[in-house]
Design a protein around this motif. Structure first.
Motif, PDB file in Angstrom:
ATOM      1  N   ILE A 129      -6.099  -8.962  -3.341  1.00 53.99           N
ATOM      2  CA  ILE A 129      -7.371  -8.536  -3.913  1.00 53.99           C
ATOM      3  C   ILE A 129      -7.118  -8.044  -5.324  1.00 53.99           C
ATOM      4  N   GLY A 130      -8.178  -7.945  -6.106  1.00 54.64           N
ATOM      5  CA  GLY A 130      -8.015  -7.499  -7.478  1.00 54.64           C
ATOM      6  C   GLY A 130      -9.359  -7.228  -8.124  1.00 54.64           C
ATOM      7  N   VAL A 131      -9.300  -6.770  -9.354  1.00 57.31           N
ATOM      8  CA  VAL A 131     -10.516  -6.500 -10.114  1.00 57.31           C
ATOM      9  C   VAL A 131     -10.383  -7.061 -11.525  1.00 57.31           C
ATOM     10  N   TRP A 175     -11.558  -0.518  -7.934  1.00 58.75           N
ATOM     11  CA  TRP A 175     -11.099  -1.063  -6.653  1.00 58.75           C
ATOM     12  C   TRP A 175     -11.983  -0.546  -5.521  1.00 58.75           C
ATOM     13  N   GLU A 176     -12.190   0.767  -5.505  1.00 58.98           N
ATOM     14  CA  GLU A 176     -12.973   1.358  -4.419  1.00 58.98           C
ATOM     15  C   GLU A 176     -14.434   0.927  -4.500  1.00 58.98           C
ATOM     16  N   TRP A 195      -9.962   0.907   0.395  1.00 55.66           N
ATOM     17  CA  TRP A 195      -9.070   0.625  -0.720  1.00 55.66           C
ATOM     18  C   TRP A 195      -9.107   1.742  -1.755  1.00 55.66           C
ATOM     19  N   HIS A 196      -9.148   2.989  -1.273  1.00 55.54           N
ATOM     20  CA  HIS A 196      -9.079   4.156  -2.152  1.00 55.54           C
ATOM     21  C   HIS A 196      -7.633   4.364  -2.594  1.00 55.54           C
ATOM     22  N   PHE A 197      -7.448   4.572  -3.880  1.00 52.84           N
ATOM     23  CA  PHE A 197      -6.128   4.889  -4.417  1.00 52.84           C
ATOM     24  C   PHE A 197      -6.216   6.174  -5.214  1.00 52.84           C
ATOM     25  N   GLY A 255       2.281   6.747 -12.969  1.00 59.00           N
ATOM     26  CA  GLY A 255       2.292   5.347 -13.373  1.00 59.00           C
ATOM     27  C   GLY A 255       2.046   4.364 -12.253  1.00 59.00           C
ATOM     28  N   VAL A 256       1.532   4.821 -11.117  1.00 62.11           N
ATOM     29  CA  VAL A 256       1.311   3.952  -9.955  1.00 62.11           C
ATOM     30  C   VAL A 256       0.036   4.369  -9.225  1.00 62.11           C
ATOM     31  N   PHE A 257      -0.458   3.461  -8.378  1.00 57.74           N
ATOM     32  CA  PHE A 257      -1.470   3.811  -7.388  1.00 57.74           C
ATOM     33  C   PHE A 257      -0.745   4.437  -6.208  1.00 57.74           C
ATOM     34  N   VAL A 258      -1.397   5.400  -5.552  1.00 56.24           N
ATOM     35  CA  VAL A 258      -0.834   6.012  -4.359  1.00 56.24           C
ATOM     36  C   VAL A 258      -1.884   5.951  -3.259  1.00 56.24           C
ATOM     37  N   ASN A 259      -1.483   5.423  -2.108  1.00 58.41           N
ATOM     38  CA  ASN A 259      -2.329   5.380  -0.928  1.00 58.41           C
ATOM     39  C   ASN A 259      -1.585   6.100   0.178  1.00 58.41           C
ATOM     40  N   PRO A 260      -2.178   7.154   0.756  1.00 57.32           N
ATOM     41  CA  PRO A 260      -1.466   7.919   1.783  1.00 57.32           C
ATOM     42  C   PRO A 260      -0.952   7.066   2.942  1.00 57.32           C
ATOM     43  N   GLY A 261      -1.659   5.994   3.272  1.00 51.77           N
ATOM     44  CA  GLY A 261      -1.236   5.156   4.397  1.00 51.77           C
ATOM     45  C   GLY A 261      -0.186   4.129   4.059  1.00 51.77           C
ATOM     46  N   THR A 262      -0.171   3.650   2.820  1.00 57.81           N
ATOM     47  CA  THR A 262       0.730   2.549   2.487  1.00 57.81           C
ATOM     48  C   THR A 262       1.748   2.883   1.405  1.00 57.81           C
ATOM     49  N   GLY A 263       1.635   4.035   0.772  1.00 56.45           N
ATOM     50  CA  GLY A 263       2.605   4.420  -0.244  1.00 56.45           C
ATOM     51  C   GLY A 263       2.178   4.034  -1.642  1.00 56.45           C
TER      52      GLY A 263
END
Length: 171
Positions: free
Chosen positions: A55-57, A120-121, A128-130, A135-143
């Motif tokens: 996915i992307g934007v 994204w959200e 798909w909340h980040f 310098g990165v996206f962080v997702n509690p479930g996926t890192g």
């Protein structure tokens, strides 16, 4: 957030019906913005292609995607940042298929990452909340996920009603 430079637009008559006209860049941008799924092609270190859906934007004149820094596509990009991103429809008689060629460049600016996380959200929902880390996206479930922008060098559009091939080149 969906600004885009104006490319040189050409209809390739060799691959187009007689009644076809070049597709306007604004139509391609609308399709890139609305697409839910893209296919990313990178090149492995041994020169074999690697293709994966993601996915992307579309934002700020570029297509953005994210991936874990340990994933095959991220490893490939460290060695060769040239990519193709494709999207479109699986129908033969309708729609517009697009191929975006360019260089994947890491996005690390916190402000830009926050804007992209919001995009994204807004596009894909709370699933798909980040958050934004260093310098990165962080997702509690996926890192953590690294984010890339692909500003197009060349985009090809393949219309299917009528058949046409439009090429957009960017300076």
């Amino acid at each position: 957030m969906n600004t885009s430079p104006m490319p040189d637009t050409r209809l390739d008559e060799r691959y187009s019906d007689e009644e076809a006209a070049a597709v306007p860049w604004s139509t391609a941008v609308a399709e890139l913005t609305a697409a839910e799924l893209y296919w990313l092609t990178t090149v492995r270190p041994d020169a074999r292609p690697h293709v994966t859906p993601l996915i992307g934007v579309w934002a700020d004149g570029a297509l953005h995607f994210c991936t874990g820094s340990y994933e095959r596509k991220a490893e490939n990009l460290r060695g060769n940042p040239n990519v193709a991103l494709t999207t479109g429809s699986n129908s033969l008689h309708g729609g517009l298929d697009l191929v975006v060629e360019g260089e994947a460049v890491r996005v690390t600016d916190a402000g830009r990452l926050r804007a992209l996380a919001a995009a994204w959200e807004a596009k894909y929902g709370a699933e798909w909340h980040f958050d934004v880390g260093d310098g990165v996206f962080v997702n509690p479930g996926t890192g953590e996920a690294v984010v890339f922008a692909v500003a197009p060098r060349t985009v090809f559009g393949f219309g299917k009603a009528p058949y046409s091939q439009t090429r957009w080149r960017f300076a």
